[in-house]
Design a protein around this motif. Sequence first.
Motif, PDB file in Angstrom:
ATOM      1  N   SER A  97       0.914  -1.314  -0.009  1.00  0.00           N
ATOM      2  CA  SER A  97      -0.106   0.082   0.038  1.00  0.00           C
ATOM      3  C   SER A  97       0.837   1.279  -0.057  1.00  0.00           C
ATOM      4  O   SER A  97       0.692   2.330  -0.669  1.00  0.00           O
ATOM      5  CB  SER A  97      -1.147  -0.128   1.278  1.00  0.00           C
ATOM      6  OG  SER A  97      -1.655   0.860   0.912  1.00  0.00           O
ATOM      7  N   GLY A  98       1.967   1.151   0.618  1.00  0.00           N
ATOM      8  CA  GLY A  98       2.884   2.326   0.758  1.00  0.00           C
ATOM      9  C   GLY A  98       3.385   2.527  -0.551  1.00  0.00           C
ATOM     10  O   GLY A  98       3.506   3.648  -1.189  1.00  0.00           O
ATOM     11  N   ILE A  99       4.013   1.448  -1.425  1.00  0.00           N
ATOM     12  CA  ILE A  99       4.319   1.462  -2.605  1.00  0.00           C
ATOM     13  C   ILE A  99       3.291   2.198  -3.572  1.00  0.00           C
ATOM     14  O   ILE A  99       3.519   3.089  -4.465  1.00  0.00           O
ATOM     15  CB  ILE A  99       5.026   0.376  -3.225  1.00  0.00           C
ATOM     16  CG1 ILE A  99       6.078  -0.071  -2.185  1.00  0.00           C
ATOM     17  CG2 ILE A  99       5.403   0.312  -4.796  1.00  0.00           C
ATOM     18  CD1 ILE A  99       6.534  -1.620  -2.579  1.00  0.00           C
ATOM     19  N   CYS A 100       2.089   1.786  -3.644  1.00  0.00           N
ATOM     20  CA  CYS A 100       1.193   2.165  -4.437  1.00  0.00           C
ATOM     21  C   CYS A 100       0.807   3.580  -4.127  1.00  0.00           C
ATOM     22  O   CYS A 100       0.670   4.297  -5.229  1.00  0.00           O
ATOM     23  CB  CYS A 100      -0.364   1.696  -3.899  1.00  0.00           C
ATOM     24  SG  CYS A 100      -0.424  -0.360  -4.309  1.00  0.00           S
ATOM     25  N   THR A 101       0.823   4.260  -3.017  1.00  0.00           N
ATOM     26  CA  THR A 101       0.598   5.611  -2.578  1.00  0.00           C
ATOM     27  C   THR A 101       1.746   6.303  -3.543  1.00  0.00           C
ATOM     28  O   THR A 101       1.369   7.541  -3.970  1.00  0.00           O
ATOM     29  CB  THR A 101       0.688   5.898  -1.226  1.00  0.00           C
ATOM     30  OG1 THR A 101      -0.143   5.023  -0.461  1.00  0.00           O
ATOM     31  CG2 THR A 101       0.395   7.461  -1.047  1.00  0.00           C
ATOM     32  N   TRP A 102       2.915   5.786  -3.425  1.00  0.00           N
ATOM     33  CA  TRP A 102       3.875   6.602  -4.280  1.00  0.00           C
ATOM     34  C   TRP A 102       3.798   6.367  -5.778  1.00  0.00           C
ATOM     35  O   TRP A 102       3.853   7.342  -6.318  1.00  0.00           O
ATOM     36  CB  TRP A 102       5.509   5.730  -3.770  1.00  0.00           C
ATOM     37  CG  TRP A 102       6.601   6.581  -4.618  1.00  0.00           C
ATOM     38  CD1 TRP A 102       7.394   7.554  -4.364  1.00  0.00           C
ATOM     39  CD2 TRP A 102       6.962   5.714  -5.823  1.00  0.00           C
ATOM     40  NE1 TRP A 102       8.103   7.616  -5.369  1.00  0.00           N
ATOM     41  CE2 TRP A 102       8.202   6.731  -6.017  1.00  0.00           C
ATOM     42  CE3 TRP A 102       6.879   4.554  -6.346  1.00  0.00           C
ATOM     43  CZ2 TRP A 102       8.997   6.247  -7.160  1.00  0.00           C
ATOM     44  CZ3 TRP A 102       7.569   4.118  -7.583  1.00  0.00           C
ATOM     45  CH2 TRP A 102       8.667   4.871  -7.847  1.00  0.00           C
TER      46      TRP A 102
ATOM     47  N   SER B 277      -9.313   5.899   0.684  1.00  0.00           N
ATOM     48  CA  SER B 277     -10.115   4.694   0.107  1.00  0.00           C
ATOM     49  C   SER B 277     -10.288   3.353   0.935  1.00  0.00           C
ATOM     50  O   SER B 277      -9.212   3.028   1.487  1.00  0.00           O
ATOM     51  CB  SER B 277      -9.706   4.291  -1.489  1.00  0.00           C
ATOM     52  OG  SER B 277     -10.511   2.959  -1.503  1.00  0.00           O
ATOM     53  N   LEU B 278     -11.256   2.887   1.527  1.00  0.00           N
ATOM     54  CA  LEU B 278     -11.227   1.830   2.463  1.00  0.00           C
ATOM     55  C   LEU B 278     -10.838   0.544   1.657  1.00  0.00           C
ATOM     56  O   LEU B 278     -10.000  -0.202   2.164  1.00  0.00           O
ATOM     57  CB  LEU B 278     -12.802   1.607   3.017  1.00  0.00           C
ATOM     58  CG  LEU B 278     -13.216   2.568   3.846  1.00  0.00           C
ATOM     59  CD1 LEU B 278     -14.571   2.332   4.088  1.00  0.00           C
ATOM     60  CD2 LEU B 278     -12.444   2.549   5.198  1.00  0.00           C
ATOM     61  N   TYR B 279     -10.998   0.442   0.373  1.00  0.00           N
ATOM     62  CA  TYR B 279     -10.510  -0.699  -0.307  1.00  0.00           C
ATOM     63  C   TYR B 279      -9.105  -0.640  -0.348  1.00  0.00           C
ATOM     64  O   TYR B 279      -8.074  -1.584  -0.098  1.00  0.00           O
ATOM     65  CB  TYR B 279     -11.099  -0.640  -1.824  1.00  0.00           C
ATOM     66  CG  TYR B 279     -10.238  -1.700  -2.562  1.00  0.00           C
ATOM     67  CD1 TYR B 279     -10.640  -3.238  -2.489  1.00  0.00           C
ATOM     68  CD2 TYR B 279      -9.454  -1.148  -3.834  1.00  0.00           C
ATOM     69  CE1 TYR B 279      -9.722  -3.989  -3.346  1.00  0.00           C
ATOM     70  CE2 TYR B 279      -8.521  -2.263  -4.669  1.00  0.00           C
ATOM     71  CZ  TYR B 279      -8.852  -3.572  -4.222  1.00  0.00           C
ATOM     72  OH  TYR B 279      -8.155  -4.287  -4.914  1.00  0.00           O
ATOM     73  N   CYS B 280      -8.409   0.620  -0.867  1.00  0.00           N
ATOM     74  CA  CYS B 280      -6.958   0.734  -0.990  1.00  0.00           C
ATOM     75  C   CYS B 280      -6.220   0.700   0.266  1.00  0.00           C
ATOM     76  O   CYS B 280      -5.125   0.200   0.018  1.00  0.00           O
ATOM     77  CB  CYS B 280      -6.625   2.109  -1.707  1.00  0.00           C
ATOM     78  SG  CYS B 280      -7.531   2.233  -3.237  1.00  0.00           S
ATOM     79  N   SER B 281      -6.700   1.262   1.154  1.00  0.00           N
ATOM     80  CA  SER B 281      -5.883   1.476   2.475  1.00  0.00           C
ATOM     81  C   SER B 281      -6.233   0.196   3.608  1.00  0.00           C
ATOM     82  O   SER B 281      -5.291   0.077   4.512  1.00  0.00           O
ATOM     83  CB  SER B 281      -6.094   2.666   3.204  1.00  0.00           C
ATOM     84  OG  SER B 281      -5.481   3.751   2.413  1.00  0.00           O
ATOM     85  N   VAL B 282      -7.376  -0.356   3.549  1.00  0.00           N
ATOM     86  CA  VAL B 282      -7.691  -1.379   4.590  1.00  0.00           C
ATOM     87  C   VAL B 282      -7.787  -2.771   3.771  1.00  0.00           C
ATOM     88  O   VAL B 282      -7.104  -3.649   4.098  1.00  0.00           O
ATOM     89  CB  VAL B 282      -9.065  -0.932   5.344  1.00  0.00           C
ATOM     90  CG1 VAL B 282      -9.317  -2.065   6.437  1.00  0.00           C
ATOM     91  CG2 VAL B 282      -8.847   0.253   6.110  1.00  0.00           C
TER      92      VAL B 282
ATOM     93  N   GLY C 293      -5.036  -2.523   1.508  1.00  0.00           N
ATOM     94  CA  GLY C 293      -4.015  -2.179   1.998  1.00  0.00           C
ATOM     95  C   GLY C 293      -3.404  -2.502   3.411  1.00  0.00           C
ATOM     96  O   GLY C 293      -2.264  -2.074   4.048  1.00  0.00           O
ATOM     97  N   THR C 294      -4.088  -3.264   4.301  1.00  0.00           N
ATOM     98  CA  THR C 294      -3.931  -3.649   5.454  1.00  0.00           C
ATOM     99  C   THR C 294      -4.084  -5.246   5.587  1.00  0.00           C
ATOM    100  O   THR C 294      -3.252  -5.902   6.137  1.00  0.00           O
ATOM    101  CB  THR C 294      -4.703  -3.069   6.620  1.00  0.00           C
ATOM    102  OG1 THR C 294      -4.476  -1.561   6.416  1.00  0.00           O
ATOM    103  CG2 THR C 294      -4.303  -3.486   7.869  1.00  0.00           C
ATOM    104  N   PHE C 295      -5.350  -5.747   5.192  1.00  0.00           N
ATOM    105  CA  PHE C 295      -5.474  -7.084   5.125  1.00  0.00           C
ATOM    106  C   PHE C 295      -4.726  -7.676   4.059  1.00  0.00           C
ATOM    107  O   PHE C 295      -4.885  -7.169   2.948  1.00  0.00           O
ATOM    108  CB  PHE C 295      -7.130  -7.366   5.130  1.00  0.00           C
ATOM    109  CG  PHE C 295      -7.787  -6.801   6.205  1.00  0.00           C
ATOM    110  CD1 PHE C 295      -7.237  -6.426   7.542  1.00  0.00           C
ATOM    111  CD2 PHE C 295      -8.959  -6.281   6.098  1.00  0.00           C
ATOM    112  CE1 PHE C 295      -7.930  -6.013   8.552  1.00  0.00           C
ATOM    113  CE2 PHE C 295      -9.872  -5.802   7.039  1.00  0.00           C
ATOM    114  CZ  PHE C 295      -9.259  -5.609   8.118  1.00  0.00           C
ATOM    115  N   ILE C 296      -4.216  -8.865   4.221  1.00  0.00           N
ATOM    116  CA  ILE C 296      -3.552  -9.635   3.058  1.00  0.00           C
ATOM    117  C   ILE C 296      -4.355 -10.369   2.180  1.00  0.00           C
ATOM    118  O   ILE C 296      -4.923 -11.360   2.528  1.00  0.00           O
ATOM    119  CB  ILE C 296      -2.251 -10.526   3.679  1.00  0.00           C
ATOM    120  CG1 ILE C 296      -1.357 -11.091   2.513  1.00  0.00           C
ATOM    121  CG2 ILE C 296      -2.815 -11.392   4.612  1.00  0.00           C
ATOM    122  CD1 ILE C 296      -0.393 -10.029   1.979  1.00  0.00           C
ATOM    123  N   LEU C 297      -4.575  -9.831   0.739  1.00  0.00           N
ATOM    124  CA  LEU C 297      -5.377 -10.604  -0.081  1.00  0.00           C
ATOM    125  C   LEU C 297      -4.487 -10.538  -1.209  1.00  0.00           C
ATOM    126  O   LEU C 297      -3.470  -9.806  -1.382  1.00  0.00           O
ATOM    127  CB  LEU C 297      -6.500  -9.523  -0.269  1.00  0.00           C
ATOM    128  CG  LEU C 297      -7.564  -9.530   0.817  1.00  0.00           C
ATOM    129  CD1 LEU C 297      -8.496  -8.634   0.400  1.00  0.00           C
ATOM    130  CD2 LEU C 297      -8.167 -10.806   1.494  1.00  0.00           C
TER     131      LEU C 297
END
Length: 514
Positions: free
Chosen positions: A80-85, A110-115, A118-122
């Motif tokens: 998620s950090g890489i995606c933000t960049w 975005s809840l999808y992008c960050s949680v 971006g947090t839960f491993i999928l």
Amino acid sequence: MAKVPAKLWLLIMAMTVVKMIIAFNTNLGNDEVYYWTYALDLQWNYFDHPPFVAWLIRVTTVNLWIHHEAAIRFGAILSSGICTWLIYQTGLFISDKRTGWYSALLYSASLYCSVIAGTFILPDSPQMVFWLWGILLLLKISTATTQEMSTFKLWCWFGLASGLCILCKVHGIFLWAAVFIIALFLTRKFLHQRGLYVAGFITLLIISPIIIWNIQHNFITYAYHGQRVSLVSASINPLGLIREIGGEIFYNNPIIFFLTWLSVISAFKGKSTTGKKEIQVLLACSLPLILILILLSAFKETLPHWSGPAYTCLIMLSALKLSSRSPAKVPKVIIIALLFFAFIVLTGLIIVNYYPGSLAPEKDPMQYGKGDPTLDLYGWKETGRLIDSIHKKDISKGKMPVSAPIVITRWYPAAHIDFYVASLTAQNTHAIGKIFDLHQYYWSNRIKLNKDDAAYYIVPSNLYSTGDADLVRSHFKYCTPALILPVYRNGKMAKNVIVFKLKGYKHSTNKKGL
């Protein structure tokens, strides 16, 4: 690449802290813990998905040495950090630094992008890195083509990015769908560039192990997903359509959802004064996936997060619109979106960990908590401790052998039992049931039950099924009455853990024991 501003690094670090708080304070969800089981046995493909998520978990857990939720989820947080960049760099490429900054802020809200991813491993977690990289490369290829510049290297990189994206999740094929749409309707010159065909070869080479695995397993992955999306004999399902659209609104953050569609409408009206070619590329990368899922949802059950990657393209479209209209200060609509995100995360953590008892009305002890979605993320560590205590007592009193495995009938909650129970009690799990219920567990029995063996059947009350319990009992001569162990949340019972002790396994002629 342009120099990354300090505020972007601060945003990434702040969001990382938020995500780590979530990672440390919730149990693994049913999908997450199932993907952890992928990492136990590395393969080139699995029943449901390609292998990249398994490789990522292997790395972040240091070859499974660290048995903790945060380690398993760290790959998602890092991605998620890489995606933000990446989305900042894409916004910068499309227009300017302000567009890049607004893109990063909206992505973070975005809840999808960050949680969810971006947090839960999928599989979505690493997929988003290669998806956004592929979008950026496609934008660069389109610009280079317009300016009569060489595109060969960019195409090679695109072949790599899209191949790795498909190695994460089949959705990656929509990157190539966008290429064909652009080539057929927007930029015919694509078809005359040899890099396009080299990129296709690179992608096919990367994904070839997936194809080979499916050939060896009778294309089970595509048979499974095919029956999920096939419209043959399907009837109209209006509730499915409502759930899909409602899920897209919530998962992407309602503020962002409506902002993105206003931007799409504006783009089709031709009101944008900048980035016309870039807007067309973003629409080609987003609308096909979204529209296909909306169509499918009218007939079949879909999951709203499937459209998540497409909405990231619309986020950039929104950022472009806002940057052309707003002053230097961050627009209020973005601040409101961030506040909504913070509210949902805080509220979710409080409810999951501190809501007294269960959200569900079901009070039957055998099905207590049924329908409460928060129990997916709560009570599993306590379940492990309860079963470990029972298991030790049974061994000490000679009631059950040390080697007695845990029988499972479905992938969920089998993976939770593997992670939170079997890893603590040093037991194995043994699958009994149908392939579409067991998924990857259909092939993963680490032991074989022999005639007259003993075993446990363990299931939380919110997931208890009489049919599954009868199936298990039919494989054994003796079954004790259900032992019901309560799990509490904030002083009130949230669910029960139901335990059956089984003896006298009836020898099966099936070599898998299924």
